[in-house]
Design an enzyme around this catalytic site. Structure first.
Site, mmCIF file in Angstrom:
data_model
loop_
_atom_site.group_PDB
_atom_site.id
_atom_site.type_symbol
_atom_site.label_atom_id
_atom_site.label_comp_id
_atom_site.label_asym_id
_atom_site.label_seq_id
_atom_site.Cartn_x
_atom_site.Cartn_y
_atom_site.Cartn_z
ATOM 1 N N LEU A 42 60.083 -20.562 37.542
ATOM 2 C CA LEU A 42 58.893 -21.621 37.291
ATOM 3 C C LEU A 42 58.394 -21.459 35.827
ATOM 4 C CD1 LEU A 42 56.913 -21.405 40.660
ATOM 5 C CD2 LEU A 42 58.907 -23.250 40.082
ATOM 6 N N GLY A 44 58.672 -23.653 33.353
ATOM 7 C CA GLY A 44 59.180 -24.568 32.209
ATOM 8 C C GLY A 44 59.489 -24.278 30.813
ATOM 9 N N GLY A 188 64.416 -27.259 9.692
ATOM 10 C CA GLY A 188 63.252 -26.130 9.433
ATOM 11 C C GLY A 188 62.031 -27.104 9.584
ATOM 12 N N GLU A 210 67.755 -28.830 5.303
ATOM 13 C CA GLU A 210 66.131 -29.495 5.630
ATOM 14 C C GLU A 210 66.624 -30.720 5.188
ATOM 15 O OE1 GLU A 210 63.358 -29.330 7.766
ATOM 16 O OE2 GLU A 210 63.524 -31.596 6.862
ATOM 17 N N HIS A 461 32.631 -5.304 10.445
ATOM 18 C CA HIS A 461 32.981 -4.467 9.717
ATOM 19 C C HIS A 461 33.194 -3.222 9.569
ATOM 20 C CE1 HIS A 461 33.760 -3.523 4.617
ATOM 21 N NE2 HIS A 461 32.909 -2.819 4.890
#
Ligand SMILES: Cc1cc2nc3c(=O)[nH]c(=O)nc-3n(C[C@H](O)[C@H](O)[C@H](O)COP(=O)(O)OP(=O)(O)OC[C@H]3O[C@@H](n4cnc5c(N)ncnc54)[C@H](O)[C@@H]3O)c2cc1C
Length: 488
Positions: A42, A44, A188, A210, A461
């Site tokens: 299970l 997916g 790409g 690409e 900080h």
């Protein structure tokens, strides 16, 4: 011979992140629920051959790459032996992890009393589904509501047949138990780039092919260009404006790929050991036999009500996740699952969640993340804006972290603020922890916060997140001087 084995309130077809969320929420709400998935494990695409596999291997390959840079550690007084890679062990560990997570899905479903069927579901009537297991039909399940969460599959390219040996899908690439010396990728986009990083880190010579003039079409242009420079500095080669024409294996077991340079309109040859096809994904509906009940794939694209996730022809059928229009992301599948269940419970429309601004992350190293508008979208929509940019090299926390060699592109956070109302419209980040920095930006963009709102908040900080506030302050300062950096 088929029998009705059970009648449910809700049947969920597909158990990826969408189906899992729908099934557990449905059962938690007291609805008698079943879930069916054709895979033995299970989870997916997301769990079995998508995000979990890619993120695990990305992390592992990054550490392997880092360990190669022994001088970085030596500068800090740590001496390491040379790192060696065993891909078979890496793959076995990945498989084990995926199986473990699949079992977690299973036990969660059982905890919530969801009946789980293993098999392929196909419509018989609008309320009845046949579950075929190992080629044998048998079970018919009837349900008042049917949630279709069958996910997506890769788009194939004519002339480039995927044989899962030398020409592979992303699923196969993520399960390779060796490192091909030359690994080329057609496409790409985010998936192509993530898998490029994995094999580049592991030592392959990686080429991205690409057909467009830039990578990641949906990314802010400045971010896309910085990402390309970043990956180039790590050794990845980009062939842009280049189209794959065909790929053929020769006698020497080498793949000969014919490429077209779109600018010169000339073909040229490219050789590699493995070519991955990654030109996009499409909804997976073919096993569901939707034509049996008079539905077409177009109905899933055009005729889904966004308030209730219902098909207009059959309001009790609710598609969710990759099978629907829009970005293919696990979080979209989960949000739509909640909406589908809420609409069943309220027997009508529900309050829509804000999915206009999905968070996006490219898990290369450092990561690239963004939410909201890109600069090119603001320009084309004629929305006046100004930018504020903070570089992490000036952030105290960043300077206390382990230094990174791949600093060809300085990490930054760019905040785009509307000139008229100072609303945070888009945030674009390059940083090793960009995925963890993004949620605060997502909140600001999705809730319509202004730069003033963000600047009122105290940030820890030293922290990387302070750079978000700093970039926002810079954007506000620019707003006070509208002639600087304002584009109408
Ligand atoms: C390499 C890769 C990396 C990714 N990385 C990310 C990421 O970082 N973040 C992110 O949000 N998303 C990521 N995604 C996308 C994400 O995996 C999908 O958006 C998500 O899995 C969609 O969930 P889903 O529930 O719609 O479908 P899926 O996860 O695809 O699940 C659908 C299930 O339904 C089953 N099924 C199909 N038809 C039937 C049938 N007729 N009967 C029974 N079962 C059926 C399928 O076998 C599958 O198990 C990635 C995808 C890939 C390929």
């Amino acid at each position: 011979m088929t029998d009705i084995v059970a009648v449910y309130d809700v049947l969920v077809v597909g158990c990826g992140p969408g189906g899992f969320a729908a099934a557990t929420q449905s059962s938690q709400a007291g609805l008698h629920t079943a879930c069916v998935d054709q895979r033995a494990s299970l989870g997916g695409t997301y769990l079995v051959d998508g995000a979990v596999a890619s993120k695990t291997l990305l992390d592992e390959s990054y550490f392997y790459r880092l360990l190669q840079q022994r001088e970085l550690f030596e500068q800090r007084g740590v001496r390491l032996p040379p790192a060696r890679l065993n891909m078979q062990v890496a793959q076995a560990a990945l498989k084990q992890n995926i199986e473990r997570l699949g079992k977690v899905y299973k036990s969660e479903l059982s905890k919530y009393n969801v009946t789980v069927y293993n098999g392929t579901a196909a419509f018989k009537t609008p309320h009845r589904v046949e579950i075929v297991q190992h080629g044998e039909s048998g079970l018919i399940v009837e349900a008042k509501y049917i949630i279709v969460a069958t996910g997506s599959t890769i788009i194939q390219c004519p002339g480039v047949a995927i044989d899962e040996a030398m020409v592979v899908s992303s699923s196969k690439a993520l399960s390779l138990d060796y490192v091909p010396p030359r690994f080329s990728i057609m496409g790409g986009g985010t998936i192509g780039l993530e898998i490029a990083c994995i094999f580049n880190n592991f030592g392959s010579r990686v080429t991205i092919i690409e057909s467009q003039s830039e990578i990641c079409q949906n990314m802010d242009a400045e971010l896309a260009s910085a990402t390309k420079r970043l990956l180039q500095s790590q050794g990845i080669v980009f062939l842009l404006d280049t189209r794959v024409q065909c790929a053929e294996r020769d006698a020497a077991a080498q793949l000969n790929v014919t490429l077209l340079d779109k600018r010169s309109k000339k073909n040229f040859a490219h050789q590699c050991d493995v070519l991955m096809v990654s030109i996009g994904r499409r909804p997976l509906l073919e096993h569901l036999n939707i034509s049996m009940i008079g539905l077409s794939e177009q109905d899933f694209v055009e005729n889904v009500d966004e308030q209730t996730q219902s098909l207009s022809k059959f309001p009790h059928i609710k598609p969710i996740g990759d099978v629907t229009l829009g970005p293919m992301l696990a979080l979209k599948a989960e949000q739509q699952a909640s909406r589908a269940i809420q609409s069943i419970l309220s027997a009508g429309s529900v309050e829509t969640s804000n999915f206009n601004f999905p968070p996006n992350v490219l898990y290369c190293q450092p990561q690239v993340a963004w939410v909201g508008y890109t600069e090119q979208q603001l320009v084309s929509s004629h929305i006046p804006y100004q930018t504020g940019k903070a570089f992490f090299s000036q952030n105290i926390r960043y300077n206390t972290l382990m230094p990174q060699k791949d600093t060809a592109v300085p990490g930054f956070i760019k905040v785009l603020v509307g000139s008229r109302d100072l609303k945070i419209l888009g945030v674009h980040i390059i940083n090793s922890d960009a995925n963890e920095l993004l949620p605060q930006a997502s909140m600001a963009v999705s809730l319509g916060l202004t730069a003033h709102d963000v600047c009122k908040v105290a940030f820890p900080h030293p922290s990387l997140s302070e750079s978000f506030k700093q970039a926002t302050q810079f954007a506000m300062a620019t707003a006070a001087l509208p002639s600087i950096n304002v584009r109408e």
